[in-house]
Design an enzyme around this catalytic site. Sequence first.
Site, PDB file in Angstrom:
ATOM      1  N   ARG A  46       5.257  14.190 -10.697  1.00  0.00           N
ATOM      2  CA  ARG A  46       5.587  12.758 -10.741  1.00  0.00           C
ATOM      3  C   ARG A  46       6.735  12.463  -9.787  1.00  0.00           C
ATOM      4  O   ARG A  46       6.751  11.450  -9.112  1.00  0.00           O
ATOM      5  CB  ARG A  46       5.941  12.316 -12.178  1.00  0.00           C
ATOM      6  CG  ARG A  46       6.459  10.880 -12.211  1.00  0.00           C
ATOM      7  CD  ARG A  46       6.482  10.196 -13.580  1.00  0.00           C
ATOM      8  NE  ARG A  46       6.646  11.053 -14.705  1.00  0.00           N
ATOM      9  CZ  ARG A  46       7.803  11.620 -15.104  1.00  0.00           C
ATOM     10  NH1 ARG A  46       8.925  11.377 -14.437  1.00  0.00           N
ATOM     11  NH2 ARG A  46       7.830  12.404 -16.154  1.00  0.00           N
ATOM     12  N   TYR A  98      -1.058 -13.943  -3.304  1.00  0.00           N
ATOM     13  CA  TYR A  98      -2.185 -13.199  -3.861  1.00  0.00           C
ATOM     14  C   TYR A  98      -2.222 -13.469  -5.379  1.00  0.00           C
ATOM     15  O   TYR A  98      -1.186 -13.423  -6.049  1.00  0.00           O
ATOM     16  CB  TYR A  98      -1.982 -11.709  -3.572  1.00  0.00           C
ATOM     17  CG  TYR A  98      -3.002 -10.823  -4.219  1.00  0.00           C
ATOM     18  CD1 TYR A  98      -4.292 -10.759  -3.721  1.00  0.00           C
ATOM     19  CD2 TYR A  98      -2.686 -10.060  -5.337  1.00  0.00           C
ATOM     20  CE1 TYR A  98      -5.236  -9.946  -4.331  1.00  0.00           C
ATOM     21  CE2 TYR A  98      -3.617  -9.251  -5.943  1.00  0.00           C
ATOM     22  CZ  TYR A  98      -4.897  -9.203  -5.430  1.00  0.00           C
ATOM     23  OH  TYR A  98      -5.827  -8.397  -6.030  1.00  0.00           O
ATOM     24  N   LYS A 195      -6.490  -1.852   1.073  1.00  0.00           N
ATOM     25  CA  LYS A 195      -7.103  -2.686   2.101  1.00  0.00           C
ATOM     26  C   LYS A 195      -7.082  -1.951   3.455  1.00  0.00           C
ATOM     27  O   LYS A 195      -7.687  -0.906   3.570  1.00  0.00           O
ATOM     28  CB  LYS A 195      -6.406  -4.043   2.138  1.00  0.00           C
ATOM     29  CG  LYS A 195      -6.097  -4.633   0.738  1.00  0.00           C
ATOM     30  CD  LYS A 195      -7.336  -4.995  -0.057  1.00  0.00           C
ATOM     31  CE  LYS A 195      -7.069  -5.325  -1.519  1.00  0.00           C
ATOM     32  NZ  LYS A 195      -6.014  -6.264  -1.821  1.00  0.00           N
TER      33      LYS A 195
HETATM   34  C1  LIG Z   1      -5.205  -6.640  -2.948  1.00  0.00           C
HETATM   35  C2  LIG Z   1      -3.859  -7.235  -2.700  1.00  0.00           C
HETATM   36  C3  LIG Z   1      -2.767  -6.958  -3.546  1.00  0.00           C
HETATM   37  C4  LIG Z   1      -2.915  -6.106  -4.800  1.00  0.00           C
HETATM   38  O1  LIG Z   1      -3.228  -4.791  -4.502  1.00  0.00           O
HETATM   39  P1  LIG Z   1      -4.081  -3.817  -5.464  1.00  0.00           P
HETATM   40  O2  LIG Z   1      -4.172  -2.576  -4.686  1.00  0.00           O
HETATM   41  O3  LIG Z   1      -5.386  -4.492  -5.721  1.00  0.00           O
HETATM   42  O4  LIG Z   1      -3.289  -3.676  -6.730  1.00  0.00           O
HETATM   43  C5  LIG Z   1      -1.535  -7.512  -3.231  1.00  0.00           C
HETATM   44  N1  LIG Z   1      -1.379  -8.313  -2.147  1.00  0.00           N
HETATM   45  C6  LIG Z   1      -2.404  -8.602  -1.331  1.00  0.00           C
HETATM   46  C7  LIG Z   1      -2.165  -9.500  -0.156  1.00  0.00           C
HETATM   47  C8  LIG Z   1      -3.663  -8.087  -1.578  1.00  0.00           C
HETATM   48  O5  LIG Z   1      -4.688  -8.402  -0.751  1.00  0.00           O
END
Ligand SMILES: *Cc1c(COP(=O)(O)O)cnc(C)c1O
Length: 379
Positions: A46, A98, A195
């Site tokens: 961790r 978001y 992403k």
């Molecule tokens: C997807 C996203 C998040 C959240 O991320 P996760 O990996 O789904 O928890 C935060 N900010 C933006 C701009 C995103 O596109």
Amino acid sequence: MGFATEAIHAGQRPDPSTGSVITPIYATSTYAQEAIGVHKGYEYSRTHNPTRQALEANIAALERGRRGVAFSSGMAAISAVMSLLRSGDHVIASHDLYGGTYRLFTRLLVNYGLKFSFLDATDASRVERAITSETRLVYIETPTNPLMTIADIRAVAEICRARGLKLVVDNTFMSPYFQRPLALGADIVVHSTTKYLNGHSDSVGGIAVAAGDEDGERLAFVQNSVGAILSPFESWLVLRGTKTLAVRMRQHDENGRAVARFLAGHRKVLCVHYPGLPDHPQHELARRQMSGFGGMISFDVGSFEKANRLLQRVRLCTLAESLGGVETLISHPATMTHASLSAEQRAALGITDGLVRISVGLEDVEDIIADLEQALAAI
Ligand SMILES: *Cc1c(COP(=O)(O)O)cnc(C)c1O
């Protein structure tokens, strides 16, 4: 060194025990110690894991920060950053955050005594006017989702510096290849690595990168205390992703520009939101602050019925939430990513029922355009 070189090498060297060129997945919870207090710097996974550390160093280098701290999701990274605050602190945030971030702020963190003001951060002077004696942090996204509006990071950072506030920027949409908020004066950058950084739609993760050692240490303390760490396997996946970040982002940008031009010239499309189009209201700012425009576009086809028919007709583009992967994803913000907002809130932000969002992938762009063309012909 150039971006592509760093993306491939930063934080990584051949594994000292075998020479393995690729940092292995250190799937271990603990580490053997030679004697009480005698170890190689690793005690428990961790707290420290070599695969995760390689990823953290890699992305910290790409963002030009001092330290990266990786979490099990983008939301876990954002919540770790927010836990640097104390009860009673006031936060100023963009009004079109978001959806998950907005939910975290307004439905969870308010229960711990944090106070929030949401505003249109495209005008930096609004941020300045919203500052109170309790304000500690400004949180922005740029470009925003799904309308692709741009906040002037440098201008907001100057206001924050003058007033002793921390500036946090969610850089998920641009990645460090096109935008480096820390170089423009931000204190912390957050990413959903789910992403573009991972880029292949096969893992969920997040990272926070601090410009200063003190914030970096505090974030690592939160990571170890709360424990929402990114697993070794997922860290390895994202490291594999960042190696091709430069080539992927260049192609996302090239395909994005072509799809935006196609949509802007189509008679059934009422408007296109893409910072790379010369008629985008902040095109000049986008050119100054970003070195490309990326692959995120939204466009309006006029009504829910038309959007619905379009989304039923696409074949190559996959109807799905998320973004930033190699494949083109298409979605309907009003009923998908922004469904938790009320109809009034969506209307105030400009998220109409006819709005469609597309994350332009890396397929041959002629195929993406042909798919959109046949789907638009049906509405
Ligand atoms: C997807 C996203 C998040 C959240 O991320 P996760 O990996 O789904 O928890 C935060 N900010 C933006 C701009 C995103 O596109």
